[in-house]
Design a protein around this motif. Structure first.
Motif, PDB file in Angstrom:
ATOM      1  N   MET A   1       0.897  -1.603  -0.266  1.00 28.06           N
ATOM      2  CA  MET A   1       0.627  -0.193   0.188  1.00 28.06           C
ATOM      3  C   MET A   1       0.974   1.410  -0.346  1.00 28.06           C
ATOM      4  O   MET A   1       1.546   1.194   0.742  1.00 28.06           O
ATOM      5  N   SER A   2       0.558   2.107  -1.151  1.00 26.61           N
ATOM      6  CA  SER A   2       1.211   3.074  -1.172  1.00 26.61           C
ATOM      7  C   SER A   2       1.086   4.337   0.070  1.00 26.61           C
ATOM      8  O   SER A   2       0.169   4.056   0.643  1.00 26.61           O
ATOM      9  N   GLU A   3       2.025   4.918   0.588  1.00 32.61           N
ATOM     10  CA  GLU A   3       1.748   5.926   1.627  1.00 32.61           C
ATOM     11  C   GLU A   3       0.383   6.686   1.386  1.00 32.61           C
ATOM     12  O   GLU A   3      -0.107   6.901   2.268  1.00 32.61           O
ATOM     13  N   ASN A   4       0.512   7.424   0.604  1.00 30.07           N
ATOM     14  CA  ASN A   4      -0.457   8.253   0.305  1.00 30.07           C
ATOM     15  C   ASN A   4      -2.400   7.396  -0.079  1.00 30.07           C
ATOM     16  O   ASN A   4      -3.019   8.076   1.452  1.00 30.07           O
ATOM     17  N   LEU A   5      -2.328   6.150   0.211  1.00 30.93           N
ATOM     18  CA  LEU A   5      -3.381   5.594   0.024  1.00 30.93           C
ATOM     19  C   LEU A   5      -3.197   4.718   1.476  1.00 30.93           C
ATOM     20  O   LEU A   5      -4.577   5.489   1.305  1.00 30.93           O
ATOM     21  N   LYS A   6      -2.644   4.956   1.714  1.00 30.48           N
ATOM     22  CA  LYS A   6      -2.627   4.825   3.426  1.00 30.48           C
ATOM     23  C   LYS A   6      -3.159   5.894   4.347  1.00 30.48           C
ATOM     24  O   LYS A   6      -4.140   5.657   5.103  1.00 30.48           O
ATOM     25  N   GLU A   7      -2.782   7.168   3.605  1.00 30.78           N
ATOM     26  CA  GLU A   7      -3.229   8.017   4.542  1.00 30.78           C
ATOM     27  C   GLU A   7      -4.288   8.202   4.328  1.00 30.78           C
ATOM     28  O   GLU A   7      -5.276   9.303   5.555  1.00 30.78           O
ATOM     29  N   ILE A   8      -4.652   7.887   2.875  1.00 37.06           N
ATOM     30  CA  ILE A   8      -6.344   7.953   2.769  1.00 37.06           C
ATOM     31  C   ILE A   8      -7.197   7.399   3.536  1.00 37.06           C
ATOM     32  O   ILE A   8      -8.486   7.972   3.750  1.00 37.06           O
ATOM     33  N   VAL A   9      -7.382   6.337   3.464  1.00 35.98           N
ATOM     34  CA  VAL A   9      -7.867   5.297   4.308  1.00 35.98           C
ATOM     35  C   VAL A   9      -7.957   5.372   5.964  1.00 35.98           C
ATOM     36  O   VAL A   9      -8.901   5.242   5.938  1.00 35.98           O
ATOM     37  N   GLU A  10      -6.924   5.846   6.349  1.00 36.86           N
ATOM     38  CA  GLU A  10      -6.548   5.876   7.466  1.00 36.86           C
ATOM     39  C   GLU A  10      -7.609   7.985   7.960  1.00 36.86           C
ATOM     40  O   GLU A  10      -8.277   7.352   8.895  1.00 36.86           O
ATOM     41  N   LEU A 111      -9.785  15.204   1.087  1.00 37.26           N
ATOM     42  CA  LEU A 111      -9.318  13.967   0.635  1.00 37.26           C
ATOM     43  C   LEU A 111      -9.450  14.570  -1.876  1.00 37.26           C
ATOM     44  O   LEU A 111     -10.709  14.124  -1.381  1.00 37.26           O
ATOM     45  N   LEU A 112      -8.289  13.924  -2.147  1.00 40.05           N
ATOM     46  CA  LEU A 112      -8.725  14.577  -3.457  1.00 40.05           C
ATOM     47  C   LEU A 112      -8.375  12.989  -3.944  1.00 40.05           C
ATOM     48  O   LEU A 112      -6.801  12.249  -3.116  1.00 40.05           O
ATOM     49  N   GLY A 123      -5.702  19.521  -2.650  1.00 37.33           N
ATOM     50  CA  GLY A 123      -6.545  18.703  -1.786  1.00 37.33           C
ATOM     51  C   GLY A 123      -5.604  18.900   0.074  1.00 37.33           C
ATOM     52  O   GLY A 123      -5.089  19.717  -0.049  1.00 37.33           O
ATOM     53  N   ASN A 124      -6.399  18.731   1.360  1.00 41.24           N
ATOM     54  CA  ASN A 124      -5.771  18.293   1.898  1.00 41.24           C
ATOM     55  C   ASN A 124      -4.503  17.413   2.515  1.00 41.24           C
ATOM     56  O   ASN A 124      -3.688  17.644   2.591  1.00 41.24           O
ATOM     57  N   LEU A 125      -5.630  16.270   1.564  1.00 41.93           N
ATOM     58  CA  LEU A 125      -4.246  14.646   1.669  1.00 41.93           C
ATOM     59  C   LEU A 125      -4.803  15.447   0.095  1.00 41.93           C
ATOM     60  O   LEU A 125      -6.220  14.348   0.202  1.00 41.93           O
ATOM     61  N   ASN A 126      -3.675  14.763  -0.601  1.00 38.87           N
ATOM     62  CA  ASN A 126      -3.722  14.404  -2.448  1.00 38.87           C
ATOM     63  C   ASN A 126      -3.156  12.594  -2.740  1.00 38.87           C
ATOM     64  O   ASN A 126      -2.340  12.524  -2.092  1.00 38.87           O
ATOM     65  N   TRP A 127      -4.055  12.282  -2.953  1.00 35.60           N
ATOM     66  CA  TRP A 127      -3.596  10.962  -3.699  1.00 35.60           C
ATOM     67  C   TRP A 127      -4.241  10.951  -5.492  1.00 35.60           C
ATOM     68  O   TRP A 127      -4.717  10.793  -5.404  1.00 35.60           O
ATOM     69  N   VAL A 128      -3.131  11.664  -5.561  1.00 37.58           N
ATOM     70  CA  VAL A 128      -3.019  11.374  -7.216  1.00 37.58           C
ATOM     71  C   VAL A 128      -1.829  10.513  -8.322  1.00 37.58           C
ATOM     72  O   VAL A 128      -0.633  10.247  -7.967  1.00 37.58           O
ATOM     73  N   ILE A 142      -8.802   1.794  -2.437  1.00 44.50           N
ATOM     74  CA  ILE A 142      -9.366   1.309  -0.721  1.00 44.50           C
ATOM     75  C   ILE A 142     -10.267   1.639   0.295  1.00 44.50           C
ATOM     76  O   ILE A 142     -10.309   0.986   0.532  1.00 44.50           O
ATOM     77  N   LEU A 143     -11.143   1.189  -0.983  1.00 47.32           N
ATOM     78  CA  LEU A 143     -12.368  -0.418  -0.006  1.00 47.32           C
ATOM     79  C   LEU A 143     -12.087  -1.655  -0.123  1.00 47.32           C
ATOM     80  O   LEU A 143     -12.531  -1.651   0.694  1.00 47.32           O
TER      81      LEU A 143
END
Length: 335
Positions: A1-10, A111-112, A123-128, A142-143
């Motif tokens: 899991m990428s760091e950005n994905l991990k932050e989004i999930v959290e 969350l973007l 966004g404040n938190l971006n996963w692009v 994510i799901l």
């Protein structure tokens, strides 16, 4: 899991009241992503509302969950500050693409989640992730990271976005990862036949007549490398087709032999036009769109223009694009 994905999930895990926002001029990927995110998070007991500040095309409303799950701006305007903890924006490359929700960006932790190369990271938190063919694939990650249990409905809605944003798996972005995700979703119950029958084999007769008129307006430039046409409100009115329900027909123009770039100028309000760009092999239309204030992908992009003389504007824009690609080198920046 990428760091950005991990932050989004959290972040999603920490919040129970979530507003999920899509973009204006919604397409299959955007609508699929919103409905899939909503269905998935509701399975976790979250209070989720999906919203788009624009009309949804009729071909997407053929999917019952789209009609029942996606709300309008007016439905949440009065309760937006009271009811939601975070805003999750899907498939949007710039803040203006979320319509009137843009004025609420500073009121929420945003969350973007997006895959456009022209994304402005607002966004404040971006996963692009531009390696993804669709935002729907990102929603899938994510799901599944949230351990959401997929059923037939969720799997089919999630597959919808992947199918449409890859041109039903015929675009260059339909790589190994796409087919891996598709395989997993079909194993979970997704029905690709339902999706293709609803979108590809369900064209209203009025749109066939409209296509005839678009072809009658067809013009070629740069020795046939550019094909372009106009889709006006008068043309739509002639066949009682609403602007939101009209295909741009840009894919049809791209299919012409010898054409590298297809362009359709579609009027959606008096004097206001959305310009759809598609390329076949080498032209990066995202860079072209960016020069006109738009954005998108290397093979699919767009921008908007305001004009009282669309014919002249069309010729000026096509001339600019022609000069941009006239001296094309396969090793150049437009590859």
């Amino acid at each position: 899991m990428s760091e950005n994905l991990k932050e989004i999930v959290e972040e999603i895990n920490k919040n129970d009241n979530i507003l999920v926002v899509g973009h204006i001029l919604p397409d299959g990927d955007d609508v699929s992503s919103l409905v899939s995110m909503t269905l998935g998070l509701e399975k976790l007991g979250k209070n989720v509302t999906a919203v788009i500040d624009d009309e949804i095309p009729e071909y997407l409303l053929q999917f019952p969950l789209v009609k029942s799950k996606i709300k309008k701006f007016e439905d949440v305007e009065e309760i937006i500050y009271k009811k939601y903890d975070i805003m999750v924006i899907l498939d949007c490359s710039s803040p203006d693409r979320i319509g009137r929700f843009e004025k609420y960006l500073n009121a929420f932790h945003v969350l973007l989640i997006d895959h456009h190369i022209t994304n402005k990271y607002f966004g404040n938190l971006n996963w692009v992730d531009t390696t993804m063919a669709s935002t729907a694939q990102m929603v899938y990650r994510i799901l599944t990271s949230l351990n959401v249990e997929y059923d037939k409905e969720l799997s089919t809605m999630n597959l919808l976005g992947i199918a449409t944003d890859t041109g039903f798996f015929k675009y260059q972005n339909a790589g190994v990862l796409v087919f891996k995700d598709v395989t997993e979703l079909i194993e979970k119950g997704a029905n690709i036949s339902d999706i293709s029958n609803t979108i590809l084999d369900n064209i209203p007769l009025e749109q066939i007549y409209l296509y005839k008129d678009v072809i009658s307006n067809l013009k070629l430039a740069l020795n046939g490398q550019i094909a372009y046409s106009l889709l006006s409100l008068n043309m739509l009115s002639k066949y009682n087709v609403l602007p939101k329900d009209s295909p741009s027909f840009v894919e049809n123009l791209r299919s012409i032999r010898g054409v590298e770039i297809a362009i359709v100028f579609q009027e959606y309000a008096k004097g206001s036009y959305h310009v759809s760009l598609r390329s076949k092999k080498w032209a990066d239309v995202s860079k072209i769109a960016l020069n006109f204030g738009g954005g998108g992908h290397p093979r699919a992009a767009g921008f908007s223009v305001e004009t009282n003389d669309i014919r002249q504007t069309m010729e000026e824009i096509v001339d600019t694009i022609s000069k941009t690609i006239a001296n094309h080198n396969p090793d150049s920046a437009f590859k």
